[in-house]
Design a protein around this motif. Structure first.
Motif, PDB file in Angstrom:
ATOM      1  N   VAL A 146       0.943  -1.133  -0.127  1.00 17.56           N
ATOM      2  CA  VAL A 146      -0.065  -0.063   0.020  1.00 17.56           C
ATOM      3  C   VAL A 146       1.053   1.274  -0.053  1.00 17.56           C
ATOM      4  O   VAL A 146       1.800   1.346   0.876  1.00 17.56           O
ATOM      5  N   PHE A 147       0.548   1.962  -0.890  1.00 15.38           N
ATOM      6  CA  PHE A 147       1.279   3.234  -1.025  1.00 15.38           C
ATOM      7  C   PHE A 147       0.342   4.499  -0.431  1.00 15.38           C
ATOM      8  O   PHE A 147      -0.900   4.525  -0.897  1.00 15.38           O
ATOM      9  N   PHE A 148       0.661   5.494   0.453  1.00 16.57           N
ATOM     10  CA  PHE A 148       0.032   6.257   1.071  1.00 16.57           C
ATOM     11  C   PHE A 148       0.662   7.922   0.702  1.00 16.57           C
ATOM     12  O   PHE A 148       1.876   7.780   1.345  1.00 16.57           O
ATOM     13  N   GLU A 149      -0.042   8.712   0.424  1.00 19.29           N
ATOM     14  CA  GLU A 149       0.392   9.878   0.588  1.00 19.29           C
ATOM     15  C   GLU A 149      -0.506  10.934   0.879  1.00 19.29           C
ATOM     16  O   GLU A 149      -1.736  10.793   0.901  1.00 19.29           O
ATOM     17  N   ASN A 150       0.069  12.103   1.761  1.00 22.61           N
ATOM     18  CA  ASN A 150      -0.771  12.859   2.396  1.00 22.61           C
ATOM     19  C   ASN A 150      -0.108  14.286   2.836  1.00 22.61           C
ATOM     20  O   ASN A 150       1.327  14.200   2.630  1.00 22.61           O
ATOM     21  N   VAL A 151      -0.601  15.190   3.476  1.00 20.32           N
ATOM     22  CA  VAL A 151      -0.188  16.335   3.835  1.00 20.32           C
ATOM     23  C   VAL A 151       0.860  16.207   4.899  1.00 20.32           C
ATOM     24  O   VAL A 151       0.595  15.125   5.719  1.00 20.32           O
ATOM     25  N   ARG A 152       1.868  16.914   5.063  1.00 21.53           N
ATOM     26  CA  ARG A 152       2.881  16.591   5.937  1.00 21.53           C
ATOM     27  C   ARG A 152       2.347  16.913   7.420  1.00 21.53           C
ATOM     28  O   ARG A 152       3.019  16.128   8.419  1.00 21.53           O
ATOM     29  N   ASN A 153       1.440  17.563   7.735  1.00 21.06           N
ATOM     30  CA  ASN A 153       1.265  17.925   9.022  1.00 21.06           C
ATOM     31  C   ASN A 153       0.457  16.711   9.622  1.00 21.06           C
ATOM     32  O   ASN A 153       0.151  16.572  11.144  1.00 21.06           O
ATOM     33  N   ILE A 154      -0.181  15.799   8.921  1.00 27.40           N
ATOM     34  CA  ILE A 154      -0.697  14.435   9.442  1.00 27.40           C
ATOM     35  C   ILE A 154       0.101  13.799  10.469  1.00 27.40           C
ATOM     36  O   ILE A 154      -0.209  13.103  11.415  1.00 27.40           O
ATOM     37  N   LEU A 155       1.430  13.709  10.313  1.00 26.01           N
ATOM     38  CA  LEU A 155       2.276  13.006  11.231  1.00 26.01           C
ATOM     39  C   LEU A 155       2.578  13.955  12.560  1.00 26.01           C
ATOM     40  O   LEU A 155       2.558  13.229  13.543  1.00 26.01           O
ATOM     41  N   ASN A 156       2.099  14.802  12.875  1.00 31.65           N
ATOM     42  CA  ASN A 156       2.137  15.641  14.084  1.00 31.65           C
ATOM     43  C   ASN A 156       1.063  16.150  14.494  1.00 31.65           C
ATOM     44  O   ASN A 156       0.777  17.098  15.358  1.00 31.65           O
ATOM     45  N   ALA A 157      -0.248  15.662  13.864  1.00 32.42           N
ATOM     46  CA  ALA A 157      -1.666  16.172  14.060  1.00 32.42           C
ATOM     47  C   ALA A 157      -2.198  15.525  15.486  1.00 32.42           C
ATOM     48  O   ALA A 157      -1.878  14.146  15.615  1.00 32.42           O
ATOM     49  N   GLY A 158      -2.570  16.452  16.223  1.00 34.29           N
ATOM     50  CA  GLY A 158      -3.039  16.115  17.509  1.00 34.29           C
ATOM     51  C   GLY A 158      -2.846  16.856  18.723  1.00 34.29           C
ATOM     52  O   GLY A 158      -2.326  17.916  18.645  1.00 34.29           O
ATOM     53  N   ASP A 159      -3.858  16.997  19.479  1.00 34.01           N
ATOM     54  CA  ASP A 159      -3.821  18.101  20.728  1.00 34.01           C
ATOM     55  C   ASP A 159      -2.956  17.732  21.755  1.00 34.01           C
ATOM     56  O   ASP A 159      -1.880  18.421  22.036  1.00 34.01           O
ATOM     57  N   GLU A 160      -3.369  16.716  22.781  1.00 33.21           N
ATOM     58  CA  GLU A 160      -2.456  16.261  23.671  1.00 33.21           C
ATOM     59  C   GLU A 160      -1.414  15.361  23.377  1.00 33.21           C
ATOM     60  O   GLU A 160      -0.289  15.471  23.909  1.00 33.21           O
ATOM     61  N   ASN A 161      -1.793  14.523  22.338  1.00 30.91           N
ATOM     62  CA  ASN A 161      -0.802  13.478  21.864  1.00 30.91           C
ATOM     63  C   ASN A 161      -0.653  13.711  20.429  1.00 30.91           C
ATOM     64  O   ASN A 161      -1.437  13.411  19.608  1.00 30.91           O
ATOM     65  N   PRO A 162       0.610  14.263  20.089  1.00 31.97           N
ATOM     66  CA  PRO A 162       0.645  14.768  18.619  1.00 31.97           C
ATOM     67  C   PRO A 162       0.697  13.449  17.623  1.00 31.97           C
ATOM     68  O   PRO A 162       0.762  13.553  16.379  1.00 31.97           O
ATOM     69  N   ILE A 210       4.818  10.553   2.963  1.00 28.56           N
ATOM     70  CA  ILE A 210       4.716   9.178   2.225  1.00 28.56           C
ATOM     71  C   ILE A 210       4.753   8.078   3.257  1.00 28.56           C
ATOM     72  O   ILE A 210       5.752   7.850   4.027  1.00 28.56           O
ATOM     73  N   GLY A 211       3.840   7.160   2.952  1.00 31.65           N
ATOM     74  CA  GLY A 211       3.648   5.924   3.581  1.00 31.65           C
ATOM     75  C   GLY A 211       3.833   4.612   2.744  1.00 31.65           C
ATOM     76  O   GLY A 211       3.414   4.591   1.630  1.00 31.65           O
ATOM     77  N   LEU A 212       4.838   3.600   3.267  1.00 29.88           N
ATOM     78  CA  LEU A 212       4.922   2.470   2.372  1.00 29.88           C
ATOM     79  C   LEU A 212       4.607   1.235   3.382  1.00 29.88           C
ATOM     80  O   LEU A 212       5.322   1.101   4.515  1.00 29.88           O
ATOM     81  N   PHE A 213       3.352   0.687   3.070  1.00 33.29           N
ATOM     82  CA  PHE A 213       3.037  -0.802   3.885  1.00 33.29           C
ATOM     83  C   PHE A 213       3.273  -1.820   2.975  1.00 33.29           C
ATOM     84  O   PHE A 213       2.894  -2.019   1.941  1.00 33.29           O
ATOM     85  N   VAL A 214       3.968  -2.634   3.661  1.00 29.16           N
ATOM     86  CA  VAL A 214       4.351  -4.067   3.114  1.00 29.16           C
ATOM     87  C   VAL A 214       3.752  -5.213   3.920  1.00 29.16           C
ATOM     88  O   VAL A 214       3.881  -5.227   5.074  1.00 29.16           O
ATOM     89  N   TYR A 215       2.687  -6.106   3.132  1.00 31.77           N
ATOM     90  CA  TYR A 215       2.266  -7.198   4.082  1.00 31.77           C
ATOM     91  C   TYR A 215       3.072  -8.198   4.468  1.00 31.77           C
ATOM     92  O   TYR A 215       4.012  -8.658   3.635  1.00 31.77           O
ATOM     93  N   GLY A 216       2.881  -8.610   5.731  1.00 29.26           N
ATOM     94  CA  GLY A 216       3.788  -9.721   6.398  1.00 29.26           C
ATOM     95  C   GLY A 216       5.246  -9.514   6.752  1.00 29.26           C
ATOM     96  O   GLY A 216       5.875 -10.111   6.962  1.00 29.26           O
ATOM     97  N   TYR A 217       5.507  -8.053   6.698  1.00 26.57           N
ATOM     98  CA  TYR A 217       6.667  -7.519   7.183  1.00 26.57           C
ATOM     99  C   TYR A 217       6.541  -6.761   8.422  1.00 26.57           C
ATOM    100  O   TYR A 217       5.671  -6.226   8.981  1.00 26.57           O
ATOM    101  N   GLU A 218       7.792  -6.704   9.194  1.00 24.93           N
ATOM    102  CA  GLU A 218       7.891  -5.795  10.266  1.00 24.93           C
ATOM    103  C   GLU A 218       8.182  -4.621  10.053  1.00 24.93           C
ATOM    104  O   GLU A 218       8.952  -4.341   8.962  1.00 24.93           O
ATOM    105  N   ASP A 219       8.180  -3.517  10.918  1.00 22.47           N
ATOM    106  CA  ASP A 219       8.443  -2.170  10.735  1.00 22.47           C
ATOM    107  C   ASP A 219       9.681  -2.247  10.157  1.00 22.47           C
ATOM    108  O   ASP A 219      10.239  -1.402   9.256  1.00 22.47           O
ATOM    109  N   ASP A 220      10.671  -2.778  11.020  1.00 19.75           N
ATOM    110  CA  ASP A 220      12.095  -2.446  10.595  1.00 19.75           C
ATOM    111  C   ASP A 220      12.672  -3.221   9.441  1.00 19.75           C
ATOM    112  O   ASP A 220      13.833  -3.048   9.093  1.00 19.75           O
TER     113      ASP A 220
END
Length: 417
Positions: A146-162, A210-220
């Motif tokens: 899965v490829f994911f593209e979005n605005v940069r502020n989504i990574l730090n969006a949040g009130d008490e917990n960014p 930018i997000g890259l999601f790969v099925y069956g893989y670990e984040d690292d």
């Protein structure tokens, strides 16, 4: 044989699709709710011979116009437009379950844009319904990537917990499991970061998540491809120099660079007609303001405390901070600033041409977004700048997708590490 099969959700005018095609992939489905964007997509990417110069292809005659909000509230979509599931998408494009290798999604997320304030939302609840719907589409197909593209502020969006929203997104994708798999073998590993499009050969300093999601893989085990370009190539011989605005314009085939305000590249001797290379007509006072700014510097703030101070618009008079980009002049020796949906309107940002006292044309904006010269744009001004400003730069997606290799048609995709 193409690299894999892609469905492009929230496809817009086809920037992401074109990037995948240039990287050798087959687009087997594309869906959006915007009829103007879909008309642009179809006229450019569909039809016999339209993309023969590339190794990938688009395998359908027209994209699907549909509401992708899955009955969540989305006030910007025509209420008469039908909502769809991924099964509906399969049926429309003649696809079988499990046939799709990649889902690409660029859901509109104005709630996280830097152009507006964020609003509180309940803990562990996604703020943007279109993103919630996007995850549900993935759950219904479970592609390898899965490829994911979005605005940069989504990574730090949040009130008490960014990181509230991103934590939810990662957790939701990590919980998706194919029916044939156990929870231990399923889930998506993720690499998610803010990338600067200029670092990947785009003549625009456009920072996007930018997000890259790969099925069956670990984040690292998942990583985003490294940059190909840099602001200072002398410090890294393996990277190319950023592409500047002047370089992008000079490399554009048959682009007449002498247009004045209100002119277009039609009927010019020695140049092919290009109706999209048209400059907005500006009020004489706007042109006078541009001339004064160019003489003093590159921003309306450079007019303060000068004999041209009277040319500052009333809304900016006495303004101590903010809005400094308005009527700003683009630095031709650097990549352009982020193009918005008002990218040919000088009052809305630093969109004045590097040399001419006019805003950039719609064609010039498309070039800075890395659309090819042949790419057709809507005939109306507002639609053209909106289509371009909302687009995903094709060359950014090509650069990322070209370094995601597929060893066979039905084995997990492996990222370059």
């Amino acid at each position: 044989m193409t690299q894999g099969k892609v469905v492009d959700l929230f496809c817009g005018a086809g920037g992401a699709s074109l990037g995948f095609v240039k990287a050798g992939y087959e687009i087997v489905g594309a869906v959006d709710a915007d009829p103007i964007a879909l008309e642009t997509y179809e006229s450019n990417l569909c039809g016999e011979g339209s993309l023969d110069e590339y190794s990938g292809k688009v395998s359908f005659d027209e994209p699907l116009e549909a509401d992708l909000s899955r009955d969540y509230e989305d006030n910007k979509v025509d209420e008469d437009l039908r909502t769809v599931t991924f099964q509906d998408i399969r049926e429309y494009f003649g696809l079988s379950a499990g046939e799709v290798d990649i889902i690409c999604g660029c859901p509109p997320c104005q709630n996280f844009s830097s152009l507006r304030d964020t609003e509180p939302w309940p803990e562990d609840q996604p703020k943007d319904n279109l993103l919630r719907a996007f995850v549900e589409f993935v759950e219904e197909e479970v592609p390898e990537v899965v490829f994911f593209e979005n605005v940069r502020n989504i990574l730090n969006a949040g009130d008490e917990n960014p990181t509230t929203y991103i934590d939810w997104l990662k957790r939701s994708m990590g919980d998706i499991v194919k029916e044939s798999d156990s929870p231990q073998n399923g889930g998506y590993g993720v690499a998610l970061d803010v990338l600067n499009a200029a670092d990947y050969g785009v003549p625009q300093r456009r920072k996007r998540t930018i997000g890259l999601f790969v099925y069956g893989y670990e984040d690292d085990e998942v990583s985003l491809p490294s940059p190909t370009h840099t602001e200072d190539a002398t410090a890294n011989a393996d990277l190319k120099e950023w592409i500047s605005v002047n370089e992008a314009f000079s490399q554009a085939d048959s682009l007449y660079q002498g247009l004045e305000a209100g002119e277009k590249q039609v009927g010019l001797e020695g140049y092919p007609d290009d109706k999209a290379h048209r400059a907005r007509a500006h009020h004489p006072s706007t042109i006078e303001r541009m001339e004064a700014i160019r003489k003093r510097g590159d921003s309306w703030r450079d007019l303060e405390d000068t004999e041209d101070e009277n040319l500052i618009v009333e809304a900016h008079q006495g303004l101590e901070k903010g809005a400094s980009a308005s009527y700003g002049i683009i630095d031709g020796e650097r990549p352009a600033p982020t193009l918005t949906t008002r990218c040919t309107t000088p009052s809305c940002g630093r969109f004045t041409h590097p040399q001419k006292n006019r805003a950039i044309t719609f064609r010039e904006a498309a070039i800075l977004m890395t659309f090819p010269r042949w790419f057709k744009l809507p005939s109306t001004n507002d639609d053209s700048e909106r289509i371009v400003g909302n687009a995903v730069p094709p060359d950014l997606i090509q650069s990322l997708a070209s370094r995601v290799s597929q060893s066979s048609s039905r084995t997990p995709l492996e990222t370059t590490r």
